[in-house]
Design a protein around this motif. Structure first.
Motif, PDB file in Angstrom:
ATOM      1  N   ASP A  61      -2.238   0.250 -11.601  1.00 45.39           N
ATOM      2  CA  ASP A  61      -2.881   1.201 -12.507  1.00 45.39           C
ATOM      3  C   ASP A  61      -2.805   2.619 -11.959  1.00 45.39           C
ATOM      4  O   ASP A  61      -3.808   3.349 -11.890  1.00 45.39           O
ATOM      5  N   PHE A  62      -1.600   2.986 -11.517  1.00 41.00           N
ATOM      6  CA  PHE A  62      -1.272   4.346 -11.104  1.00 41.00           C
ATOM      7  C   PHE A  62      -1.911   4.767  -9.780  1.00 41.00           C
ATOM      8  O   PHE A  62      -1.887   5.937  -9.424  1.00 41.00           O
ATOM      9  N   GLN A  63      -2.468   3.806  -9.046  1.00 44.89           N
ATOM     10  CA  GLN A  63      -2.978   4.081  -7.704  1.00 44.89           C
ATOM     11  C   GLN A  63      -2.113   3.357  -6.689  1.00 44.89           C
ATOM     12  O   GLN A  63      -1.865   2.155  -6.814  1.00 44.89           O
ATOM     13  N   LYS A  64      -1.668   4.084  -5.660  1.00 47.49           N
ATOM     14  CA  LYS A  64      -0.766   3.515  -4.672  1.00 47.49           C
ATOM     15  C   LYS A  64      -1.526   2.980  -3.464  1.00 47.49           C
ATOM     16  O   LYS A  64      -2.409   3.638  -2.932  1.00 47.49           O
ATOM     17  N   TYR A  65      -1.163   1.758  -3.055  1.00 46.41           N
ATOM     18  CA  TYR A  65      -1.738   1.117  -1.879  1.00 46.41           C
ATOM     19  C   TYR A  65      -0.613   0.796  -0.902  1.00 46.41           C
ATOM     20  O   TYR A  65       0.465   0.368  -1.312  1.00 46.41           O
ATOM     21  N   GLU A  66      -0.871   0.968   0.387  1.00 42.57           N
ATOM     22  CA  GLU A  66       0.099   0.574   1.398  1.00 42.57           C
ATOM     23  C   GLU A  66       0.082  -0.942   1.582  1.00 42.57           C
ATOM     24  O   GLU A  66      -0.974  -1.562   1.551  1.00 42.57           O
ATOM     25  N   VAL A  67       1.250  -1.514   1.759  1.00 47.66           N
ATOM     26  CA  VAL A  67       1.398  -2.942   2.011  1.00 47.66           C
ATOM     27  C   VAL A  67       1.767  -3.151   3.467  1.00 47.66           C
ATOM     28  O   VAL A  67       2.667  -2.479   3.992  1.00 47.66           O
ATOM     29  N   SER A  68       1.065  -4.076   4.121  1.00 41.72           N
ATOM     30  CA  SER A  68       1.401  -4.450   5.492  1.00 41.72           C
ATOM     31  C   SER A  68       0.880  -5.867   5.735  1.00 41.72           C
ATOM     32  O   SER A  68       0.273  -6.473   4.843  1.00 41.72           O
ATOM     33  N   GLU A  69       1.102  -6.387   6.898  1.00 36.23           N
ATOM     34  CA  GLU A  69       0.593  -7.717   7.237  1.00 36.23           C
ATOM     35  C   GLU A  69      -0.926  -7.750   7.059  1.00 36.23           C
ATOM     36  O   GLU A  69      -1.642  -6.911   7.593  1.00 36.23           O
ATOM     37  N   GLY A  70      -1.404  -8.707   6.263  1.00 34.65           N
ATOM     38  CA  GLY A  70      -2.839  -8.826   6.029  1.00 34.65           C
ATOM     39  C   GLY A  70      -3.335  -8.139   4.778  1.00 34.65           C
ATOM     40  O   GLY A  70      -4.538  -8.148   4.507  1.00 34.65           O
ATOM     41  N   SER A  71      -2.443  -7.555   3.990  1.00 37.91           N
ATOM     42  CA  SER A  71      -2.855  -6.927   2.733  1.00 37.91           C
ATOM     43  C   SER A  71      -3.053  -8.004   1.666  1.00 37.91           C
ATOM     44  O   SER A  71      -2.138  -8.784   1.382  1.00 37.91           O
ATOM     45  N   LEU A  72      -4.249  -8.036   1.083  1.00 32.07           N
ATOM     46  CA  LEU A  72      -4.584  -9.011   0.041  1.00 32.07           C
ATOM     47  C   LEU A  72      -4.925  -8.257  -1.229  1.00 32.07           C
ATOM     48  O   LEU A  72      -5.826  -7.402  -1.231  1.00 32.07           O
ATOM     49  N   PHE A  73      -4.217  -8.558  -2.322  1.00 33.79           N
ATOM     50  CA  PHE A  73      -4.386  -7.847  -3.586  1.00 33.79           C
ATOM     51  C   PHE A  73      -4.867  -8.791  -4.689  1.00 33.79           C
ATOM     52  O   PHE A  73      -4.509  -9.978  -4.704  1.00 33.79           O
ATOM     53  N   PHE A 113     -16.261 -11.899 -10.352  1.00 38.46           N
ATOM     54  CA  PHE A 113     -15.773 -11.405  -9.067  1.00 38.46           C
ATOM     55  C   PHE A 113     -15.484  -9.914  -9.221  1.00 38.46           C
ATOM     56  O   PHE A 113     -14.798  -9.511 -10.169  1.00 38.46           O
ATOM     57  N   PRO A 114     -16.001  -9.065  -8.325  1.00 37.12           N
ATOM     58  CA  PRO A 114     -15.935  -7.612  -8.541  1.00 37.12           C
ATOM     59  C   PRO A 114     -14.527  -7.062  -8.698  1.00 37.12           C
ATOM     60  O   PRO A 114     -14.307  -6.134  -9.471  1.00 37.12           O
ATOM     61  N   PRO A 122     -11.746  -1.381  -5.594  1.00 34.67           N
ATOM     62  CA  PRO A 122     -10.370  -1.368  -5.079  1.00 34.67           C
ATOM     63  C   PRO A 122      -9.721  -2.727  -5.290  1.00 34.67           C
ATOM     64  O   PRO A 122     -10.411  -3.747  -5.386  1.00 34.67           O
ATOM     65  N   ARG A 123      -8.417  -2.736  -5.373  1.00 36.78           N
ATOM     66  CA  ARG A 123      -7.671  -3.972  -5.606  1.00 36.78           C
ATOM     67  C   ARG A 123      -7.112  -4.552  -4.316  1.00 36.78           C
ATOM     68  O   ARG A 123      -6.476  -5.592  -4.339  1.00 36.78           O
ATOM     69  N   LYS A 124      -7.359  -3.882  -3.204  1.00 33.72           N
ATOM     70  CA  LYS A 124      -6.773  -4.318  -1.937  1.00 33.72           C
ATOM     71  C   LYS A 124      -7.841  -4.540  -0.877  1.00 33.72           C
ATOM     72  O   LYS A 124      -8.766  -3.748  -0.728  1.00 33.72           O
ATOM     73  N   LEU A 125      -7.687  -5.626  -0.143  1.00 29.69           N
ATOM     74  CA  LEU A 125      -8.424  -5.871   1.093  1.00 29.69           C
ATOM     75  C   LEU A 125      -7.431  -5.873   2.240  1.00 29.69           C
ATOM     76  O   LEU A 125      -6.360  -6.482   2.116  1.00 29.69           O
ATOM     77  N   GLN A 126      -7.755  -5.186   3.327  1.00 29.53           N
ATOM     78  CA  GLN A 126      -6.913  -5.259   4.511  1.00 29.53           C
ATOM     79  C   GLN A 126      -7.604  -6.178   5.507  1.00 29.53           C
ATOM     80  O   GLN A 126      -8.637  -5.830   6.066  1.00 29.53           O
ATOM     81  N   THR A 169     -14.922 -11.542  -2.080  1.00 29.17           N
ATOM     82  CA  THR A 169     -16.106 -10.850  -2.581  1.00 29.17           C
ATOM     83  C   THR A 169     -17.053 -10.499  -1.440  1.00 29.17           C
ATOM     84  O   THR A 169     -17.606  -9.396  -1.382  1.00 29.17           O
ATOM     85  N   ARG A 170     -17.241 -11.424  -0.516  1.00 30.23           N
ATOM     86  CA  ARG A 170     -18.111 -11.164   0.636  1.00 30.23           C
ATOM     87  C   ARG A 170     -17.548 -10.042   1.505  1.00 30.23           C
ATOM     88  O   ARG A 170     -18.298  -9.195   2.008  1.00 30.23           O
ATOM     89  N   LEU A 171     -16.237 -10.015   1.675  1.00 28.06           N
ATOM     90  CA  LEU A 171     -15.629  -8.962   2.482  1.00 28.06           C
ATOM     91  C   LEU A 171     -15.734  -7.608   1.791  1.00 28.06           C
ATOM     92  O   LEU A 171     -15.990  -6.585   2.431  1.00 28.06           O
ATOM     93  N   PHE A 172     -15.540  -7.597   0.473  1.00 31.67           N
ATOM     94  CA  PHE A 172     -15.654  -6.350  -0.281  1.00 31.67           C
ATOM     95  C   PHE A 172     -17.065  -5.771  -0.185  1.00 31.67           C
ATOM     96  O   PHE A 172     -17.249  -4.560  -0.194  1.00 31.67           O
ATOM     97  N   THR A 173     -18.066  -6.650  -0.128  1.00 33.45           N
ATOM     98  CA  THR A 173     -19.458  -6.195  -0.229  1.00 33.45           C
ATOM     99  C   THR A 173     -20.221  -6.267   1.095  1.00 33.45           C
ATOM    100  O   THR A 173     -21.425  -6.034   1.111  1.00 33.45           O
ATOM    101  N   LYS A 174     -19.545  -6.553   2.189  1.00 32.23           N
ATOM    102  CA  LYS A 174     -20.254  -6.767   3.452  1.00 32.23           C
ATOM    103  C   LYS A 174     -20.937  -5.504   3.966  1.00 32.23           C
ATOM    104  O   LYS A 174     -21.878  -5.581   4.761  1.00 32.23           O
ATOM    105  N   ASP A 175     -20.482  -4.336   3.519  1.00 32.87           N
ATOM    106  CA  ASP A 175     -21.077  -3.091   3.996  1.00 32.87           C
ATOM    107  C   ASP A 175     -22.332  -2.690   3.230  1.00 32.87           C
ATOM    108  O   ASP A 175     -22.984  -1.701   3.574  1.00 32.87           O
ATOM    109  N   PHE A 176     -22.660  -3.450   2.185  1.00 33.59           N
ATOM    110  CA  PHE A 176     -23.855  -3.133   1.414  1.00 33.59           C
ATOM    111  C   PHE A 176     -25.047  -3.867   2.011  1.00 33.59           C
ATOM    112  O   PHE A 176     -25.169  -5.085   1.880  1.00 33.59           O
ATOM    113  N   ASP A 177     -25.952  -3.147   2.672  1.00 35.21           N
ATOM    114  CA  ASP A 177     -27.112  -3.757   3.306  1.00 35.21           C
ATOM    115  C   ASP A 177     -28.034  -4.434   2.303  1.00 35.21           C
ATOM    116  O   ASP A 177     -28.764  -5.354   2.631  1.00 35.21           O
ATOM    117  N   ILE A 178     -27.982  -3.952   1.054  1.00 32.60           N
ATOM    118  CA  ILE A 178     -28.908  -4.482   0.049  1.00 32.60           C
ATOM    119  C   ILE A 178     -28.421  -5.790  -0.547  1.00 32.60           C
ATOM    120  O   ILE A 178     -29.149  -6.446  -1.284  1.00 32.60           O
TER     121      ILE A 178
END
Length: 293
Positions: A61-73, A113-114, A122-126, A169-178
């Protein structure tokens, strides 16, 4: 005129009995689907892609993400995506139809799922080394089960897919203390409801007050929720959804810029251009020149 092809799962099936689930290694997928995926395209299914080797760029969707080992989309139906990948690229990919997943899970929807339900996420998890190994195991188990003809095959595949989605989902939201608190769960529910309403009404309604009223909360509280979940204002979420639709329409439709602006609820074309430029950093005309070249 439609400049972007819409791909369905059948295009990637080679057997006599097409399925609503597809799995492959990235190396094989790029060979099998080369004629379909060499240009920007859309899907009518949900997809997950894990890269284990190589580098590149993945544009979603017109946003560029870098691809490398461990990139999950993660990709939702309707999103435009394309990639430029190195020759040594490898990993795993699977996709499924909404019906395949949701007819087995009465109370679980893919949009819950967010990364599937929110255009703002974001569509990518590293992934780090530990998480990468965990996901490689899950993807490999999916591949093995897909090749077998065991009893309750679909149930096992669905359970593995769910583990991928829930862990992400847990990895995406792990930084939210709430997140662990009841207030945190309420924030996520309100945010999902907000985005669902935006999806229904963004062409006609762009006011925070309108959505806050439908949710039964104040505009100030809605902004607090949105800021907490996606670090944006509610207005930014609404505007980004409008501009994303504008970009898709500029790519798909053989209509004038004025007609597209009107479709999106802007009676003044000049105001639409200002909104588009502020959000994307370019005018609609500049965008078309870049992406239709």
């Amino acid at each position: 005129m439609n400049f972007i092809s819409v791909l369905n799962i059948d295009l990637f099936q080679t057997g006599k009995n097409p399925s609503d689930f597809y799995f492959n290694t990235m190396k094989n997928h790029l060979v099998v689907g080369h004629k379909h995926i060499e240009k920007p395209h859309r899907h009518d299914f949900y997809a997950a892609v894990l890269f284990t080797k190589g580098i590149g760029i993945h544009e979603i969707d017109f946003q560029k993400y870098e691809v490398s080992e461990g990139s999950l989309f993660f990709l939702s139906p309707g999103q435009i995506h394309s990639w430029e990948l190195s020759g040594d690229i490898d990993g795993y990919i699977f996709f499924c139809s909404q019906e395949y997943y949701e007819m087995h899970y009465v109370n679980q929807k893919l949009r819950n799922f967010p990364f599937f339900g929110s255009v703002s996420f974001p569509r990518k998890l590293q992934l780090d080394t530990e998480e990468l190994q965990k996901n490689i195991h899950l993807f490999q188990e999916l591949g093995k089960e897909h090749e077998q003809k065991e009893i309750m095959k679909d149930g096992f595949i669905l359970s593995l897919m769910s583990q991928v989605f829930i862990n992400a989902t847990r990895l995406f939201t792990k930084d939210f203390d709430i997140q662990a608190s009841s207030a945190g769960l309420s924030y996520f529910k309100h945010y999902q409801d907000f985005e669902s309403l935006v999806e229904q009404h963004f062409t006609e309604q762009k006011s925070i007050a309108y959505y806050a009223n439908l949710l039964g909360i104040s505009s100030k509280h809605l902004n607090r929720i949105v800021q907490t979940i996606v670090q944006k204002t509610a207005t930014e979420v609404i505007t980004e959804r409008v501009v994303l639709e504008a970009k898709r329409m500029l790519m798909y439709l053989d209509e004038s810029l004025v007609e597209i602006a009107f479709r999106l609820g802007y009676e003044e074309y000049s105001y639409f251009v200002r909104v588009f430029r502020k959000s994307s950093g370019m005018t609609p005309t500049q965008f078309m020149r870049k992406y239709k070249a």
